[in-house]
Design a protein around this motif. Structure first.
Motif, PDB file in Angstrom:
ATOM      1  N   ILE A 188       0.706  -1.101  -0.029  1.00  0.00           N
ATOM      2  CA  ILE A 188      -0.187  -0.021  -0.063  1.00  0.00           C
ATOM      3  C   ILE A 188       0.934   1.090  -0.068  1.00  0.00           C
ATOM      4  O   ILE A 188       1.621   1.298   0.926  1.00  0.00           O
ATOM      5  N   ARG A 189       0.591   1.919  -0.945  1.00  0.00           N
ATOM      6  CA  ARG A 189       1.439   3.344  -0.978  1.00  0.00           C
ATOM      7  C   ARG A 189       0.488   4.409  -0.324  1.00  0.00           C
ATOM      8  O   ARG A 189      -0.639   4.547  -0.717  1.00  0.00           O
ATOM      9  N   THR A 190       1.142   5.331   0.581  1.00  0.00           N
ATOM     10  CA  THR A 190       0.465   6.297   1.179  1.00  0.00           C
ATOM     11  C   THR A 190       1.292   7.530   1.013  1.00  0.00           C
ATOM     12  O   THR A 190       2.415   7.529   1.352  1.00  0.00           O
ATOM     13  N   ARG A 191       0.465   8.588   0.883  1.00  0.00           N
ATOM     14  CA  ARG A 191       1.000   9.887   0.864  1.00  0.00           C
ATOM     15  C   ARG A 191       0.079  10.784   1.542  1.00  0.00           C
ATOM     16  O   ARG A 191      -0.986  10.600   1.709  1.00  0.00           O
ATOM     17  N   ARG A 192       0.580  11.867   2.184  1.00  0.00           N
ATOM     18  CA  ARG A 192      -0.263  12.813   2.792  1.00  0.00           C
ATOM     19  C   ARG A 192      -0.191  14.177   1.941  1.00  0.00           C
ATOM     20  O   ARG A 192       0.826  14.436   1.244  1.00  0.00           O
ATOM     21  N   VAL A 193      -1.410  14.964   2.053  1.00  0.00           N
ATOM     22  CA  VAL A 193      -1.537  16.068   1.271  1.00  0.00           C
ATOM     23  C   VAL A 193      -2.216  17.036   2.047  1.00  0.00           C
ATOM     24  O   VAL A 193      -3.221  16.846   2.869  1.00  0.00           O
ATOM     25  N   GLN A 194      -2.112  18.236   1.855  1.00  0.00           N
ATOM     26  CA  GLN A 194      -2.708  19.534   2.561  1.00  0.00           C
ATOM     27  C   GLN A 194      -3.802  19.987   1.671  1.00  0.00           C
ATOM     28  O   GLN A 194      -3.477  20.563   0.795  1.00  0.00           O
ATOM     29  N   PRO A 195      -5.091  19.878   1.967  1.00  0.00           N
ATOM     30  CA  PRO A 195      -6.104  20.406   1.087  1.00  0.00           C
ATOM     31  C   PRO A 195      -6.140  21.899   1.064  1.00  0.00           C
ATOM     32  O   PRO A 195      -5.772  22.653   2.336  1.00  0.00           O
ATOM     33  N   ASN A 196      -6.054  22.561   0.025  1.00  0.00           N
ATOM     34  CA  ASN A 196      -5.729  24.109  -0.077  1.00  0.00           C
ATOM     35  C   ASN A 196      -7.216  24.722  -0.336  1.00  0.00           C
ATOM     36  O   ASN A 196      -7.471  25.931  -0.089  1.00  0.00           O
ATOM     37  N   ALA A 197      -8.182  23.930  -0.835  1.00  0.00           N
ATOM     38  CA  ALA A 197      -9.526  24.506  -1.287  1.00  0.00           C
ATOM     39  C   ALA A 197     -10.551  23.337  -1.456  1.00  0.00           C
ATOM     40  O   ALA A 197     -10.106  22.316  -1.349  1.00  0.00           O
ATOM     41  N   MET A 198     -11.739  23.805  -1.268  1.00  0.00           N
ATOM     42  CA  MET A 198     -12.937  23.012  -1.092  1.00  0.00           C
ATOM     43  C   MET A 198     -13.691  23.321  -2.508  1.00  0.00           C
ATOM     44  O   MET A 198     -14.261  24.424  -2.567  1.00  0.00           O
ATOM     45  N   LEU A 199     -14.307  22.453  -3.190  1.00  0.00           N
ATOM     46  CA  LEU A 199     -15.315  22.842  -4.308  1.00  0.00           C
ATOM     47  C   LEU A 199     -16.766  22.788  -3.724  1.00  0.00           C
ATOM     48  O   LEU A 199     -17.037  22.148  -2.677  1.00  0.00           O
ATOM     49  N   THR A 200     -17.301  23.803  -4.304  1.00  0.00           N
ATOM     50  CA  THR A 200     -18.933  23.710  -4.318  1.00  0.00           C
ATOM     51  C   THR A 200     -19.463  22.565  -4.810  1.00  0.00           C
ATOM     52  O   THR A 200     -18.633  21.842  -5.619  1.00  0.00           O
ATOM     53  N   ASN A 221       2.591   5.432  -8.478  1.00  0.00           N
ATOM     54  CA  ASN A 221       3.926   4.582  -9.060  1.00  0.00           C
ATOM     55  C   ASN A 221       3.548   4.493 -10.598  1.00  0.00           C
ATOM     56  O   ASN A 221       3.987   3.504 -11.204  1.00  0.00           O
ATOM     57  N   GLU A 222       3.255   5.370 -11.164  1.00  0.00           N
ATOM     58  CA  GLU A 222       2.943   5.586 -12.627  1.00  0.00           C
ATOM     59  C   GLU A 222       3.745   6.748 -13.321  1.00  0.00           C
ATOM     60  O   GLU A 222       2.925   7.805 -13.399  1.00  0.00           O
ATOM     61  N   SER A 223       4.917   6.693 -13.642  1.00  0.00           N
ATOM     62  CA  SER A 223       5.551   7.664 -14.000  1.00  0.00           C
ATOM     63  C   SER A 223       5.652   8.137 -15.557  1.00  0.00           C
ATOM     64  O   SER A 223       5.903   9.258 -16.115  1.00  0.00           O
ATOM     65  N   GLN A 224       5.243   7.151 -16.486  1.00  0.00           N
ATOM     66  CA  GLN A 224       5.011   7.437 -17.782  1.00  0.00           C
ATOM     67  C   GLN A 224       3.635   7.623 -18.608  1.00  0.00           C
ATOM     68  O   GLN A 224       3.546   8.271 -19.379  1.00  0.00           O
ATOM     69  N   GLU A 225       2.676   6.934 -17.993  1.00  0.00           N
ATOM     70  CA  GLU A 225       1.765   6.705 -18.726  1.00  0.00           C
ATOM     71  C   GLU A 225       0.503   7.446 -17.975  1.00  0.00           C
ATOM     72  O   GLU A 225       0.677   7.852 -16.743  1.00  0.00           O
ATOM     73  N   ILE A 226      -0.500   8.125 -18.470  1.00  0.00           N
ATOM     74  CA  ILE A 226      -1.646   8.847 -18.122  1.00  0.00           C
ATOM     75  C   ILE A 226      -3.028   8.215 -18.428  1.00  0.00           C
ATOM     76  O   ILE A 226      -3.032   7.141 -19.365  1.00  0.00           O
ATOM     77  N   SER A 227      -4.176   9.081 -18.050  1.00  0.00           N
ATOM     78  CA  SER A 227      -5.522   8.094 -18.268  1.00  0.00           C
ATOM     79  C   SER A 227      -6.093   8.941 -19.481  1.00  0.00           C
ATOM     80  O   SER A 227      -6.827   8.301 -20.229  1.00  0.00           O
ATOM     81  N   ALA A 228      -5.841  10.431 -19.421  1.00  0.00           N
ATOM     82  CA  ALA A 228      -6.512  11.109 -20.359  1.00  0.00           C
ATOM     83  C   ALA A 228      -5.812  12.274 -20.803  1.00  0.00           C
ATOM     84  O   ALA A 228      -5.018  12.681 -19.938  1.00  0.00           O
ATOM     85  N   ILE A 229      -6.212  13.118 -21.739  1.00  0.00           N
ATOM     86  CA  ILE A 229      -5.923  14.587 -21.962  1.00  0.00           C
ATOM     87  C   ILE A 229      -7.311  15.422 -21.906  1.00  0.00           C
ATOM     88  O   ILE A 229      -7.954  14.932 -22.730  1.00  0.00           O
ATOM     89  N   GLU A 230      -7.183  16.311 -21.416  1.00  0.00           N
ATOM     90  CA  GLU A 230      -8.370  17.330 -21.087  1.00  0.00           C
ATOM     91  C   GLU A 230      -7.964  18.678 -22.033  1.00  0.00           C
ATOM     92  O   GLU A 230      -7.090  19.186 -21.976  1.00  0.00           O
ATOM     93  N   LEU A 231      -9.076  19.065 -22.857  1.00  0.00           N
ATOM     94  CA  LEU A 231      -8.616  20.131 -24.048  1.00  0.00           C
ATOM     95  C   LEU A 231      -9.594  21.219 -23.933  1.00  0.00           C
ATOM     96  O   LEU A 231     -10.845  20.926 -23.719  1.00  0.00           O
ATOM     97  N   TYR A 232      -9.443  22.431 -23.917  1.00  0.00           N
ATOM     98  CA  TYR A 232     -10.177  23.618 -24.112  1.00  0.00           C
ATOM     99  C   TYR A 232      -9.913  24.230 -25.711  1.00  0.00           C
ATOM    100  O   TYR A 232      -8.659  24.152 -26.000  1.00  0.00           O
ATOM    101  N   ALA A 233     -11.120  24.561 -26.283  1.00  0.00           N
ATOM    102  CA  ALA A 233     -10.549  25.172 -27.631  1.00  0.00           C
ATOM    103  C   ALA A 233     -10.773  26.492 -27.700  1.00  0.00           C
ATOM    104  O   ALA A 233     -11.770  27.282 -27.081  1.00  0.00           O
ATOM    105  N   HIS A 234     -10.018  27.593 -28.636  1.00  0.00           N
ATOM    106  CA  HIS A 234     -10.322  28.884 -28.707  1.00  0.00           C
ATOM    107  C   HIS A 234     -11.716  28.909 -29.851  1.00  0.00           C
ATOM    108  O   HIS A 234     -12.596  29.641 -29.390  1.00  0.00           O
TER     109      HIS A 234
END
Length: 410
Positions: A188-200, A221-234
């Motif tokens: 089990i990989r465990t990391r801690r993170v401090q929340p900076n903001a909360m979404l409505t 533990n996934e250095s090379q691959e990603i799940s998706a690419i998100e894009l916005y267009a002009h």
């Protein structure tokens, strides 16, 4: 030849009948068509407004385009096509994303949510200041280890909104752990993170925990691959941009617009609208059947006129058309006035918001959106049903009148 039946139909519709009840029945028929048409216009416009509101709530947080692998969950962007994609002039924002289910923990409170790693530069397109309960976009952009909690994640973990030193633990199985490991906890990989903001509350995204993509890759533990690419267009011409993106990335990837990213939501919202349209139309058809009663009473009232017309050489089809056209005139007048009444009500609701939502709703006044294609569909539907009803009523009534006349002559 068509003018003569129309002339009689118009005279019979607006002239005073020998029996006052016939005038009342004709008026009831007209009002029934009017109310049915106005109701359909109002109901569909309200559903259009709700559809637009629901989809806009989803669209504020979903990317304009999302590129996913056609098969599998992860893929690599270490190719020339993706480098070209990042620098396309049509694209205003490019962010590689990695997502995975994780277990979040805060002071013995646990929650299974979705970890979403994004490029920090994309936050200005992904989130607006109004979407944050606490924190600020300027602080997030300057932080290398920001974390944004979705509304449900924050509520389940009970993370305080105003507190400086609080950390959330994120747990996930190590995909690259050795199968011969004796202690499962070591996997089990465990990391801690401090929340900076909360979404409505953001529909469909309330269980997210958003972190920088580098932090997410290290945790997973996934250095090379990603799940998706998100894009916005002009460009506002999203269809042409989508086709260009699909040609660029090839057939091994799917380029999805907002509707394709969540087809169930779009289909559900739109199918509900047409189900309601079908139900209200059936109710309207029942009201339109008042035309049968109106024409039946008129045939009885004008029987002597029909005898005179018949003796003057009027054939049976002409007499039938008189009552058929009167039914159509009732439907046409009622549907046009009803459409105008419904349209006027919707425009006033859109401007003044007379019908208010209750406390705790996501909007103050019920939204409406008038679509003139819907009004045209309503008019066509009402007129088609009225045409069928008027034809059947006129034909049956003339046939019955012929039988009565034959019985009297016999």
């Amino acid at each position: 030849m068509m003018r003569l039946p129309l002339f009689f139909a118009r005279r019979y519709l607006f002239s005073k009948k020998s029996v006052n009840a016939i005038n009342i029945i004709s008026l009831i028929s007209l009002v029934g068509v009017l109310v049915s048409t106005a109701t359909l216009v109002i109901v569909l416009s309200f559903y259009n407004g709700l559809e637009h509101f629901i989809l806009s709530q989803y669209s504020t947080f979903s990317p304009e385009f999302r590129i996913e692998p056609r098969s599998g969950k992860l893929f690599s962007t270490d190719t020339a096509s993706f480098e070209t994609l990042r620098n396309l002039p049509e694209i205003s924002s490019y962010s590689e994303v990695i997502e995975e289910k994780i277990l979040a923990e805060y002071r013995q409170q646990q929650f299974i949510g979705r970890l979403k790693g994004v490029e920090p530069s994309s936050l200005t397109h992904l989130i607006t200041q109004q979407m944050l309960i606490g924190g600020g976009l300027d602080l997030l952009a300057d932080s290398a280890h920001f974390a944004i909690l979705g509304a449900t994640a924050q509520a389940n973990l009970q993370v305080p909104l105003q507190q400086a030193d609080h950390f959330v633990l994120l747990h996930t199985p190590d995909k690259k752990a050795s199968v011969s490991s004796v202690n499962p906890l070591e996997d089990i990989r465990t990391r801690r993170v401090q929340p900076n903001a909360m979404l409505t509350y953001q529909m469909g995204f309330e269980d997210l925990i958003i972190v920088p993509i580098d932090f997410a890759k290290e945790l997973l533990n996934e250095s090379q691959e990603i799940s998706a690419i998100e894009l916005y267009a002009h460009d506002d011409n999203s269809r042409s941009v989508q086709r260009k993106l699909q040609r660029l990335v090839g057939e091994n990837y799917l380029v999805k617009n907002r509707e394709q990213q969540n087809p169930t939501l779009y289909k559900t919202v739109r199918s509900e609208k047409w189900i309601v349209f079908f139900i209200v139309t059936i109710i309207g058809v029942i009201a339109i059947f008042n035309i049968i009663g109106s024409l039946t009473m008129l045939v009885i009232d004008k029987k002597q006129d029909m005898i005179v017309l018949n003796s003057l050489g009027a054939y049976r089809q002409l007499i039938q058309n008189i009552f058929f056209y009167q039914g159509l005139m009732i439907a046409l007048i009622g549907s046009l006035i009803g459409a105008l009444v419904g349209l006027g009500f919707c425009l006033l609701q859109d401007r003044f918001g007379w019908i208010r939502a209750g406390q705790g709703s996501l909007f103050d006044a019920y939204p409406v959106e008038v679509r003139y294609a819907d009004i045209l569909l309503i008019l066509v539907t009402v007129l088609l049903v009225s045409t069928l009803v008027s034809y059947l009523a006129s034909r049956l009534n003339i046939r019955n009148m012929d039988r009565r006349l034959d019985a009297e002559n016999g």
